[in-house]
Scaffold this active site. Structure first.
Site, short mmCIF file in Angstrom:
data_model
loop_
_atom_site.label_atom_id
_atom_site.label_comp_id
_atom_site.label_asym_id
_atom_site.label_seq_id
_atom_site.Cartn_x
_atom_site.Cartn_y
_atom_site.Cartn_z
N THR A 1 32.22 9.92 -100.67
CA THR A 1 30.94 10.36 -101.24
C THR A 1 30.69 9.80 -102.63
O THR A 1 29.61 9.99 -103.18
CB THR A 1 30.89 11.90 -101.36
OG1 THR A 1 31.93 12.30 -102.25
CG2 THR A 1 31.05 12.58 -100.02
N LYS A 2 31.68 9.15 -103.22
CA LYS A 2 31.55 8.75 -104.63
C LYS A 2 30.62 7.53 -104.79
O LYS A 2 30.29 6.86 -103.80
CB LYS A 2 32.94 8.49 -105.22
CG LYS A 2 33.87 9.72 -105.14
CD LYS A 2 33.52 10.80 -106.16
CE LYS A 2 33.99 12.20 -105.83
NZ LYS A 2 35.40 12.48 -105.79
N ASN A 3 30.24 7.21 -106.01
CA ASN A 3 29.23 6.16 -106.24
C ASN A 3 29.68 4.80 -105.72
O ASN A 3 28.85 4.00 -105.31
CB ASN A 3 28.89 6.06 -107.73
CG ASN A 3 28.13 7.27 -108.23
OD1 ASN A 3 28.37 8.37 -107.74
ND2 ASN A 3 27.23 7.09 -109.16
#
Ligand SMILES: *Cc1c(COP(=O)(O)O)cnc(C)c1O
Length: 383
Positions: free
Chosen positions: A188-190
């Site tokens: 889910t991280k950038n």
């Protein structure tokens, strides 16, 4: 109009380039740690470097590993205390306990949701070795205040930058400030790999040590043993763990890194649209040139008269996914009674009112408008 499909809180952006890059690694026969990982380490260092001197990096299987290995490499262990914000994910505090040290939980500031440096200073004892600031949602901590604290009390600063890839404090990207900075490439991280992480530091010896204890305590990496120039011989110099990143994930990361600035710009556009459209009864962290926010998350604080958990269910019924970041650590069973005898007035006050809205680069303007209209309508039914 009710939308037909579920809008999730987060979704990674994968295009044909990611698929191609992974397929290439699969065909190459070099699946574990190898030249792709070294390339990712160099490219990531170049991405965060603002010209303030060489940055060294160790790619790992997670940010959690990065935080843990950083503390171990700095000699943090039994009898030591490490200050961490109560407003974070389990990883930030668990890693401290794994070393044998004690996590000391600290309250946050209401405007930033980041660690309250004033309270952190009051928590310092003769046993305090380090502080782990977390840049919540991608909003930078006050790095000047943290540097002052670190210098005045001789503390290591290990940043949990899981949310802060590309975030800037006063024009300088996170990764340039501290003893060690750990990033996450969780799905889910950038910058997403599925699983993955990296530690950045200006200290090459620290990075070498992290790589060694992240790979069984062996003095060279596997690929240096297996390629043509390598020899079979290796020495286990110390007790180590198994935290290396593999080439499949690194290849994915290299493509994501190319797209990172445009993905972060889209996140900032979505945040601007939210701020423009959401009811004045809703508050959120203020962005500024000095605090360049990359919106891993978009947490809002809803009015006190709105039932947060009922709102979550109503939004779910309307096909909008939301979540809560975070349930403060001091409220979790494991941490009750383990923290110093202090209060967390801000975290306790904000927690029942916090809610993260959908935020990912592929959201359309219509998606954003749908969220805004539904939140405003539902919040408007109260008070
Ligand atoms: C995601 C996250 C981590 C852990 O990252 P992993 O790469 O999954 O180990 C640590 N801290 C915070 C604040 C996070 O959100």
């Amino acid at each position: 109009m009710m939308r037909a499909d579920f809008l999730p809180l987060a979704r990674p952006s994968a295009g044909p380039e990611e698929i191609e890059a992974v397929a290439e690694v699969l065909k190459s026969g070099w699946w574990t740690t190898g030249p792709k990982v070294a390339e990712f380490e160099r490219e990531f260092a170049a991405y965060i470097n603002y010209g303030g001197g060489m940055i060294y990096t160790a790619a790992l299987n997670s940010c959690t590993s990065g935080l843990y290995l950083s503390l171990l490499a700095l000699g943090v262990g039994a009898g030591d205390e490490v200050i961490v914000p109560t407003w974070t994910f389990a990883a930030t505090a668990h890693v401290v306990e794994w070393t044998g040290a004690r996590p000391v939980l600290c309250d946050i500031g209401e405007d930033s949701l980041n660690i309250d440096v004033g309270q952190a200073e009051r928590l310092i004892t003769k046993n305090t070795k380090a502080i782990i600031p977390v840049h919540i949602a991608g909003y930078p901590c006050n790095m000047e205040a943290i540097a002052r604290l670190s210098e005045a009390h001789g503390l290591f600063v290990v940043e949990d930058a899981a949310h802060a890839i590309g975030t800037r404090y006063k024009g300088v990207k996170i990764g340039n400030f501290s003893t060690a900075t750990a990033f996450s490439f969780y799905a889910t991280k950038n910058l997403a790999m599925g699983e993955g992480g990296l530690v950045a530091s200006k200290n090459p010896d620290l990075i070498e040590k992290i790589k060694k204890i992240g790979y069984f305590g062996i003095n060279k990496e596997a690929f240096k043993r297996y390629d043509k120039r390598g020899t079979w011989f290796y020495d286990i110099e110390t007790l180590g763990y198994k935290c290396n990143l593999d080439s499949i994930h690194a290849a994915l990361g290299l493509v994501q890194l190319q797209k990172l600035d445009s993905m972060n710009s889209r996140r900032r556009e979505i945040a601007a649209a939210y701020k423009n459209g959401l009811s004045a009864r809703i508050s959120y962290t203020k962005d500024s040139d000095e605090h360049y926010h990359t919106y891993h998350l978009f947490p809002i604080t809803i009015p006190a008269d709105v039932n947060r958990d009922a709102l979550i269910n109503e939004l779910k019924d309307r096909n909008i996914g939301t979540s809560v970041h975070f349930r403060p650590l001091h409220l979790h069973s494991h941490y009750k009674g383990r923290s110093a005898a202090i209060d967390f007035p801000v975290a306790d006050k904000v927690f029942p009112r916090i809610l993260s809205l959908p935020m990912f680069p592929a959201m359309t303007d219509d998606d954003v408008e749908y969220v805004i209209n539904n939140i405003n309508e539902l919040v408007g039914t109260y008070g």
